[in-house]
Design a protein around this motif. Structure first.
Motif, PDB file in Angstrom:
ATOM      1  N   PHE A 108     -36.402 -17.383  -2.297  1.00 44.06           N
ATOM      2  CA  PHE A 108     -36.981 -18.634  -2.793  1.00 44.06           C
ATOM      3  C   PHE A 108     -38.358 -18.312  -3.369  1.00 44.06           C
ATOM      4  O   PHE A 108     -39.181 -17.714  -2.690  1.00 44.06           O
ATOM      5  N   ARG A 109     -38.575 -18.713  -4.622  1.00 45.18           N
ATOM      6  CA  ARG A 109     -39.867 -18.464  -5.262  1.00 45.18           C
ATOM      7  C   ARG A 109     -40.576 -19.778  -5.515  1.00 45.18           C
ATOM      8  O   ARG A 109     -39.998 -20.678  -6.110  1.00 45.18           O
ATOM      9  N   ALA A 110     -41.824 -19.867  -5.070  1.00 48.78           N
ATOM     10  CA  ALA A 110     -42.563 -21.119  -5.258  1.00 48.78           C
ATOM     11  C   ALA A 110     -43.984 -20.839  -5.733  1.00 48.78           C
ATOM     12  O   ALA A 110     -44.638 -19.928  -5.230  1.00 48.78           O
ATOM     13  N   PRO A 111     -44.464 -21.609  -6.710  1.00 45.89           N
ATOM     14  CA  PRO A 111     -45.821 -21.408  -7.213  1.00 45.89           C
ATOM     15  C   PRO A 111     -46.858 -22.059  -6.295  1.00 45.89           C
ATOM     16  O   PRO A 111     -46.575 -23.041  -5.617  1.00 45.89           O
ATOM     17  N   ILE A 112     -48.061 -21.478  -6.293  1.00 46.61           N
ATOM     18  CA  ILE A 112     -49.199 -22.085  -5.595  1.00 46.61           C
ATOM     19  C   ILE A 112     -49.959 -22.884  -6.651  1.00 46.61           C
ATOM     20  O   ILE A 112     -50.351 -22.336  -7.677  1.00 46.61           O
ATOM     21  N   VAL A 280     -39.695 -21.044 -15.118  1.00 45.27           N
ATOM     22  CA  VAL A 280     -40.481 -21.939 -14.274  1.00 45.27           C
ATOM     23  C   VAL A 280     -41.794 -21.275 -13.853  1.00 45.27           C
ATOM     24  O   VAL A 280     -42.860 -21.891 -13.902  1.00 45.27           O
ATOM     25  N   SER A 281     -41.747 -19.974 -13.501  1.00 47.91           N
ATOM     26  CA  SER A 281     -42.989 -19.343 -13.040  1.00 47.91           C
ATOM     27  C   SER A 281     -43.985 -19.204 -14.190  1.00 47.91           C
ATOM     28  O   SER A 281     -45.181 -19.394 -14.000  1.00 47.91           O
ATOM     29  N   MET A 289     -49.758 -16.146  -8.775  1.00 50.81           N
ATOM     30  CA  MET A 289     -49.811 -17.371  -7.976  1.00 50.81           C
ATOM     31  C   MET A 289     -48.414 -17.763  -7.510  1.00 50.81           C
ATOM     32  O   MET A 289     -48.154 -18.924  -7.189  1.00 50.81           O
ATOM     33  N   MET A 290     -47.506 -16.784  -7.490  1.00 48.52           N
ATOM     34  CA  MET A 290     -46.118 -17.086  -7.129  1.00 48.52           C
ATOM     35  C   MET A 290     -45.775 -16.404  -5.803  1.00 48.52           C
ATOM     36  O   MET A 290     -45.930 -15.197  -5.670  1.00 48.52           O
ATOM     37  N   THR A 291     -45.331 -17.197  -4.851  1.00 51.50           N
ATOM     38  CA  THR A 291     -44.927 -16.617  -3.573  1.00 51.50           C
ATOM     39  C   THR A 291     -43.407 -16.516  -3.532  1.00 51.50           C
ATOM     40  O   THR A 291     -42.707 -17.144  -4.319  1.00 51.50           O
ATOM     41  N   SER A 292     -42.938 -15.763  -2.583  1.00 52.19           N
ATOM     42  CA  SER A 292     -41.517 -15.485  -2.516  1.00 52.19           C
ATOM     43  C   SER A 292     -41.137 -15.342  -1.047  1.00 52.19           C
ATOM     44  O   SER A 292     -41.864 -14.706  -0.285  1.00 52.19           O
ATOM     45  N   VAL A 293     -40.024 -15.961  -0.667  1.00 50.98           N
ATOM     46  CA  VAL A 293     -39.581 -15.791   0.714  1.00 50.98           C
ATOM     47  C   VAL A 293     -38.076 -15.571   0.748  1.00 50.98           C
ATOM     48  O   VAL A 293     -37.324 -16.249   0.050  1.00 50.98           O
ATOM     49  N   LEU A 294     -37.681 -14.574   1.503  1.00 45.61           N
ATOM     50  CA  LEU A 294     -36.264 -14.273   1.688  1.00 45.61           C
ATOM     51  C   LEU A 294     -35.807 -14.967   2.970  1.00 45.61           C
ATOM     52  O   LEU A 294     -36.393 -14.752   4.025  1.00 45.61           O
ATOM     53  N   VAL A 295     -34.777 -15.815   2.845  1.00 43.82           N
ATOM     54  CA  VAL A 295     -34.288 -16.558   4.012  1.00 43.82           C
ATOM     55  C   VAL A 295     -32.839 -16.159   4.269  1.00 43.82           C
ATOM     56  O   VAL A 295     -32.000 -16.248   3.370  1.00 43.82           O
ATOM     57  N   SER A 296     -32.554 -15.713   5.478  1.00 39.65           N
ATOM     58  CA  SER A 296     -31.180 -15.316   5.784  1.00 39.65           C
ATOM     59  C   SER A 296     -30.406 -16.526   6.294  1.00 39.65           C
ATOM     60  O   SER A 296     -30.997 -17.479   6.798  1.00 39.65           O
ATOM     61  N   TYR A 303     -41.596 -12.968   4.084  1.00 50.86           N
ATOM     62  CA  TYR A 303     -42.509 -13.523   3.097  1.00 50.86           C
ATOM     63  C   TYR A 303     -43.162 -12.427   2.273  1.00 50.86           C
ATOM     64  O   TYR A 303     -43.552 -11.391   2.814  1.00 50.86           O
ATOM     65  N   GLU A 304     -43.330 -12.669   0.984  1.00 46.92           N
ATOM     66  CA  GLU A 304     -44.042 -11.709   0.141  1.00 46.92           C
ATOM     67  C   GLU A 304     -44.576 -12.386  -1.115  1.00 46.92           C
ATOM     68  O   GLU A 304     -44.305 -13.559  -1.368  1.00 46.92           O
ATOM     69  N   ALA A 305     -45.364 -11.623  -1.884  1.00 47.26           N
ATOM     70  CA  ALA A 305     -45.796 -12.095  -3.196  1.00 47.26           C
ATOM     71  C   ALA A 305     -44.688 -11.776  -4.179  1.00 47.26           C
ATOM     72  O   ALA A 305     -43.948 -10.818  -3.982  1.00 47.26           O
ATOM     73  N   ALA A 306     -44.577 -12.573  -5.253  1.00 49.83           N
ATOM     74  CA  ALA A 306     -43.509 -12.302  -6.220  1.00 49.83           C
ATOM     75  C   ALA A 306     -43.869 -11.145  -7.153  1.00 49.83           C
ATOM     76  O   ALA A 306     -42.990 -10.529  -7.737  1.00 49.83           O
TER      77      ALA A 306
END
Ligand code: NAP
Ligand code: MG
Length: 406
Positions: A108-112, A280-281, A289-296, A303-306
Motif C-alpha cells: 500500500f502506497r500513501a502520500p504524506i 497518483v504519486s 513524500m510517499m510511504t509504503s507498507v506491506l500487509v500480509s 513499513y518503508e519509504a517508497a
C-alpha cells in the motif's frame, strides 16, 4: 524526561547508501531520545547480503512473521553494474521481492500531505492510497512473437488428464503477437484479505476496480472473490466502523478518483496498480513524500519509504558534502511501525509518540523549513528555507522537545 518503553521488538531492516546514513540520523535525532527502542536488527545492506548469501533477507522476513511489525530501509537491487561495484558472487534478487514472497503481502502506497505543497489535482484534500496486487497477469505471462500465418490455441488439461478447454484464440493470417496470462484464487484471496485488513486498520473506505465488463471470467473472478470475502468476513466490521467497500469498473474508478477529495484506498490489479501508483504519486508531488507498507493476509506489517537509496545524493555525501535529502517518508515508516507496534501491544504511549513525531515533522515543513526537493515545489505563504537533512531532523527534534515541555 522518561523514555517510552516497549514490550515487543520491531524488526529493523537496515539498507544501503544515502538512506542507510539517514536511517541512523533519524534514530539518533528523533526516536532514541524519546523511546527506549527495542528492535531485532537485520542488516540488509548489500555487503551483508553478499556475506550471508542473502540468508539475512530470508531471516528478516521470517522475523517479520514472528513479531508482526517491521521497518525497512531502502536497499539496492543489484544489476550488472552493482555486481561489479560490490564484487558480488551473484546478482541477488530484490529484497522487497523476497520479503513479499515470504509474507504473501500487498503493498500500500500513501502520500504524506502538507500545507504549502498542493497536489496537481486541486480537489484532492486527503491522501489516496494505492494497493497493487503484485502477482501474475502480464508480469508472469507467456509471450510469443507470431512470425507467420498459423493457428493459436489455448488448452487446459486437468490433473486427471481430461482436456477441459481447447479453443482457437486466433487464426493468424499474418505475423502478430500472442500472450497467455494467469492468476490464482489463492493469490487473489490473499490480496483481498490484505486490502480489507488495511482498510480496517486505517479506517478508510476501500475501492476496487477491474475491467470485468470486458473480461467476463478473468477479471470477474477478482470481483467475485473480493465480494465473497467481504460478505463472509469483513462486512460487519466495516459497518461498525462506518467505512464502505465499493466495487466499480476501472474506467469509472479513474473518473471518480480524479473528482474525489481523496481519503480512501484504491485496490488495483497488478498492471493497473503499477501504472496508477506512478500517476497518483506524481500528482501528489514527490516520491520523497510517499510511504509504503506491506500487509500480509494474516496481519503482518512492514513499513518503508517508497523511494530508493538516493544514490546520487550518496555520491555527494561520500565527497564530504552535507546533502539535503528528504527523510520524511523514512520518518513515517518508523512512526507507522511504532504506532502499529503500540496498537498490537496495547501501548498507548507508543502510539501517541508516533502521532507526535508525524505532527512535528509536518509542522516543520509547514513552518517553511524543508529539504531541497520540497523547496523547489513550495507554494506556502511563509517563505521557505532550504536545510540539510540533519538540520531538518534537528528542527523536528526541537519541536518534539517544545511539545514535551508544554
Ligand atoms: P531513488 O533512490 O528513489 O532516487 C531517484 C531520484 O529521486 C534521486 O536521485 C532524487 O532526485 C530523488 N529522490 C528520491 N528520494 C529522495 C529523497 N528522499 N529526498 C530527495 N530526493 C529524492 O531511485 P534510483 O536512483 O532509481 O535507485 C537507487 C537505488 O535504489 C537502486 O539501486 C535501486 O535498486 C534502489 N531502490 C530500492 C527501493 C527499495 O528498497 N524499496 C526502491 C526503489 C529503488 P535528485 O537526484 O534529482 O535530487
Ligand atoms: Mg510503475
Amino acid at each position: 524526561m522518561q523514555k517510552i518503553t516497549m514490550t515487543t521488538p520491531i524488526v529493523e531492516m537496515d539498507g544501503d547508501e544515502m538512506t542507510r546514513i539517514l536511517w541512523q540520523e533519524i534514530k539518533d535525532e528523533v526516536i532514541l531520545p524519546y523511546v527506549d527502542l527495542k528492535t531485532e536488527y537485520y542488516d540488509l545492506g548489500l555487503k551483508h547480503r553478499e556475506e550471508t548469501q542473502d540468508q539475512v533477507t530470508i531471516d528478516a522476513a521470517n522475523a517479520n512473521k514472528k513479531y508482526g511489525v517491521a521497518v525497512k530501509c531502502a536497499t539496492i537491487t543489484p544489476n550488472a553494474q552493482r555486481v561489479e561495484e560490490y564484487n558480488l558472487s551473484r546478482m541477488w534478487k530484490s529484497p522487497n521481492g523476497t520479503i513479499r514472497a515470504i509474507l504473501d503481502g500487498t503493498v500500500f502506497r500513501a502520500p504524506i500531505m502538507v500545507k504549502g505543497i498542493s497536489p496537481v489535482v486541486k480537489t484532492w484534500k486527503q491522501p489516496i492510497t494505492i494497493a497493487r496486487h503484485a502477482f501474475g497477469d502480464v508480469y508472469k505471462a507467456t509471450e510469443f512473437r507470431v512470425p507467420e500465418k498459423g493457428t493459436a490455441s489455448i488448452r487446459f488439461v486437468s490433473q486427471s488428464g481430461e482436456t477441459l478447454l481447447d479453443e482457437t484464440v486466433y487464426e493468424f493470417e499474418c505475423p502478430g503477437v500472442l500472450q497467455g496470462q494467469f492468476n490464482k484464487d489463492s493469490s487473489i484471496r490473499s490480496f483481498a484479505h490484505s486490502c480489507f485488513r488495511y482498510a480496517i486498520s486505517t479506517r478508510q473506505d476501500l475501492w476496487f476496480s477491474t475491467k470485468d465488463t470486458i473480461s467476463k471470467l478473468y477479471d470477474h473472478t477478482f470481483k467475485d472473490i473480493f465480494q465473497e470475502i467481504y460478505e463472509q468476513e469483513y462486512q460487519k466490521t466495516f459497518e461498525e466502523l462506518g467505512i464502505t467497500y465499493f466495487y466499480t469498473l476501472i474506467d469509472d474508478a479513474v473518473a471518480r478518483v480524479i473528482r474525489s477529495k481523496g481519503g480512501f484506498i484504491w485496490a488495483c490489479k497488478n498492471y493497473d496498480g503499477d501504472v496508477m501508483s506512478d500517476m497518483v504519486s506524481t500528482a501528489f508531488g514527490s516520491l520523497a513524500m510517499m510511504t509504503s507498507v506491506l500487509v500480509s493476509p494474516d496481519g503482518n506489517y512492514e513499513y518503508e519509504a517508497a523511494h530508493g537509496t538516493v544514490t546520487r545524493h550518496y555520491y555527494r555525501y561520500l565527497k564530504g558534502e552535507e546533502t539535503s535529502t528528504n527523510p520524511m517518508a523514512m520518518i513515517f515508516a518508523w512512526s507507522g511501525a511504532l504506532r502499529k507496534r503500540g496498537e498490537m501491544d496495547g501501548n498507548d504511549a507508543l502510539c501517541a509518540f508516533a502521532d507526535r513525531l508525524e505532527a512535528a515533522s509536518i509542522a516543520t515543513i509547514e513552518s517553511g523549513v524543508m529539504t531541497g526537493d520540497l523547496y523547489a515545489m513550495w507554494e506556502g505563504e511563509v517563505p521557505a528555507r532550504k536545510v540539510t537533512s540533519v538540520e531538518f531532523l534537528r528542527e523536528i527534534r526541537r519541536r518534539l522537545d517544545l511539545a514535551a515541555a508544554r
